[in-house]
Design an enzyme around this catalytic site. Structure first.
Site, PDB file in Angstrom:
ATOM      1  N   ASP A 188       0.871  -1.163   0.000  1.00 18.59           N
ATOM      2  CA  ASP A 188       0.000   0.000   0.000  1.00 18.59           C
ATOM      3  C   ASP A 188       0.926   1.237   0.000  1.00 18.59           C
ATOM      4  OD1 ASP A 188      -2.362   1.624   0.548  1.00 18.59           O
ATOM      5  OD2 ASP A 188      -1.553   1.791   2.568  1.00 18.59           O
TER       6      ASP A 188
ATOM      7  N   ASP B  66      -0.103   5.144   0.812  1.00 19.72           N
ATOM      8  CA  ASP B  66      -0.360   6.119   1.891  1.00 19.72           C
ATOM      9  C   ASP B  66      -0.327   5.429   3.247  1.00 19.72           C
ATOM     10  OD1 ASP B  66      -0.940   8.103  -0.056  1.00 19.72           O
ATOM     11  OD2 ASP B  66      -2.998   7.403  -0.202  1.00 19.72           O
TER      12      ASP B  66
HETATM   13  P1  B16 Z   1      -7.007   9.782  -3.670  1.00 17.64           P
HETATM   14  P2  B16 Z   1      -3.850   3.900  -0.124  1.00 17.64           P
HETATM   15  C1  B16 Z   1      -5.919   5.546  -0.225  1.00 17.64           C
HETATM   16  O1  B16 Z   1      -4.590   5.273  -0.481  1.00 17.64           O
HETATM   17  C2  B16 Z   1      -6.066   6.357   1.057  1.00 17.64           C
HETATM   18  O2  B16 Z   1      -5.722   5.547   2.171  1.00 17.64           O
HETATM   19  C3  B16 Z   1      -7.506   6.800   1.200  1.00 17.64           C
HETATM   20  O3  B16 Z   1      -7.649   7.554   2.396  1.00 17.64           O
HETATM   21  C4  B16 Z   1      -7.903   7.619  -0.020  1.00 17.64           C
HETATM   22  O4  B16 Z   1      -9.268   8.028   0.079  1.00 17.64           O
HETATM   23  C5  B16 Z   1      -7.696   6.791  -1.277  1.00 17.64           C
HETATM   24  O5  B16 Z   1      -6.343   6.349  -1.344  1.00 17.64           O
HETATM   25  C6  B16 Z   1      -7.994   7.589  -2.534  1.00 17.64           C
HETATM   26  O6  B16 Z   1      -6.990   8.553  -2.671  1.00 17.64           O
HETATM   27  O7  B16 Z   1      -8.047  10.751  -3.187  1.00 17.64           O
HETATM   28  O8  B16 Z   1      -5.592  10.312  -3.561  1.00 17.64           O
HETATM   29  O9  B16 Z   1      -7.311   9.229  -5.049  1.00 17.64           O
HETATM   30  O10 B16 Z   1      -3.810   3.864   1.366  1.00 17.64           O
HETATM   31  O11 B16 Z   1      -4.677   2.791  -0.765  1.00 17.64           O
HETATM   32  O12 B16 Z   1      -2.498   4.078  -0.760  1.00 17.64           O
HETATM   33 MG    MG Z   2      -2.870   3.209   3.303  1.00 19.37          MG
END
Ligand code: B16
Ligand code: MG
Length: 213
Positions: free
Chosen positions: A9, A11
């Site tokens: 993953d 974030d």
């Molecule tokens: P975006 P990951 C996720 O990333 C985040 O944890 C989540 O909080 C977010 O809503 C989602 O990506 C979409 O992100 O708005 O930047 O397209 O943890 O899967 O890397």
């Molecule tokens: Mg994450």
């Protein structure tokens, strides 16, 4: 080798952009006079889609929004978030994460990103990892976000490996659920360590070396 591939993953695992998500949602919540948007609320936003994350904020707002208005609010939050991402640099990749990834790569294990984010490639370029991973599966190639396993099953496909040969590393409960649903072993870090159904719990990123090398 215990695993032929590791799917990370982004974030909250590779870098601390989970904090920027929180700060950007908090800024939007304050503009909307949301009642007390907290870090606990933010926990439910980890790993799920941008629109689902917006609903967590809107639960706290005494007003109904049309689908068009919701799309505009999600875009507004993404603007705040992108401003923070634009200030990132290679300094936002810790030595611990980089050294661990280097050691895994040197051992011949394939590595991929499995992130729900549509900003994943931008973040990777900011922290100097644009061409580093063998595959990237992110918000741009999926139709369903975590806890659906699609982002990870596609990452495994991109690597040319079956899920049974890959380990998923996640900081979100939704991500651990997605890994389990896809038939992957899972390693939890950060807030996902409370999930009893993860195969491994990491106190710190470099703990991975003892598991996979
Ligand atoms: P975006 P990951 C996720 O990333 C985040 O944890 C989540 O909080 C977010 O809503 C989602 O990506 C979409 O992100 O708005 O930047 O397209 O943890 O899967 O890397
Ligand atoms: Mg994450």
């Amino acid at each position: 080798m215990r695993y032929d591939g590791i799917i990370f993953d982004l974030d909250g695992v590779i870098c601390s952009t989970d904090e920027y998500h929180y700060l950007a949602w908090k800024k939007l919540a304050e503009k909307l006079d949301a009642k007390d948007f907290t870090r606990k609320d933010n926990e439910r936003q980890r790993g799920v889609s941008r629109m689902e994350s917006l609903e967590v904020v809107l639960e706290k707002v005494d007003k109904k929004f049309t689908e068009e208005e919701k799309a505009a609010l999600a875009t507004e939050k993404n603007g705040y978030y992108r401003e923070m991402l634009a200030k990132m640099s290679e300094k936002d990749l810790t030595d611990e994460v980089k050294d661990t990834l280097d050691a895994i790569k040197a051992a011949g294990i394939k590595i991929a990103i499995g992130s729900s984010s549509k900003n994943a490639k931008f973040i990777l370029s900011r922290i100097g990892l644009a061409d580093y991973f063998d595959a990237i599966s992110d918000g741009e190639n999926i139709t369903r976000t975590k806890p659906d396993p699609q982002v990870f099953t596609m990452a495994a496909e991109f690597l040319g490996l079956p899920p049974s040969r890959c380990l998923v590393v996640e900081d979100a409960e939704a991500g651990i659920r997605a890994g389990v649903a896809g038939g992957f072993d899972t390693a939890a870090i950060g807030s996902a360590t409370k999930c009893s159904f993860a195969n491994y719990r990491l106190s710190t990123f470099s703990d991975l070396k003892a598991i996979v090398l």
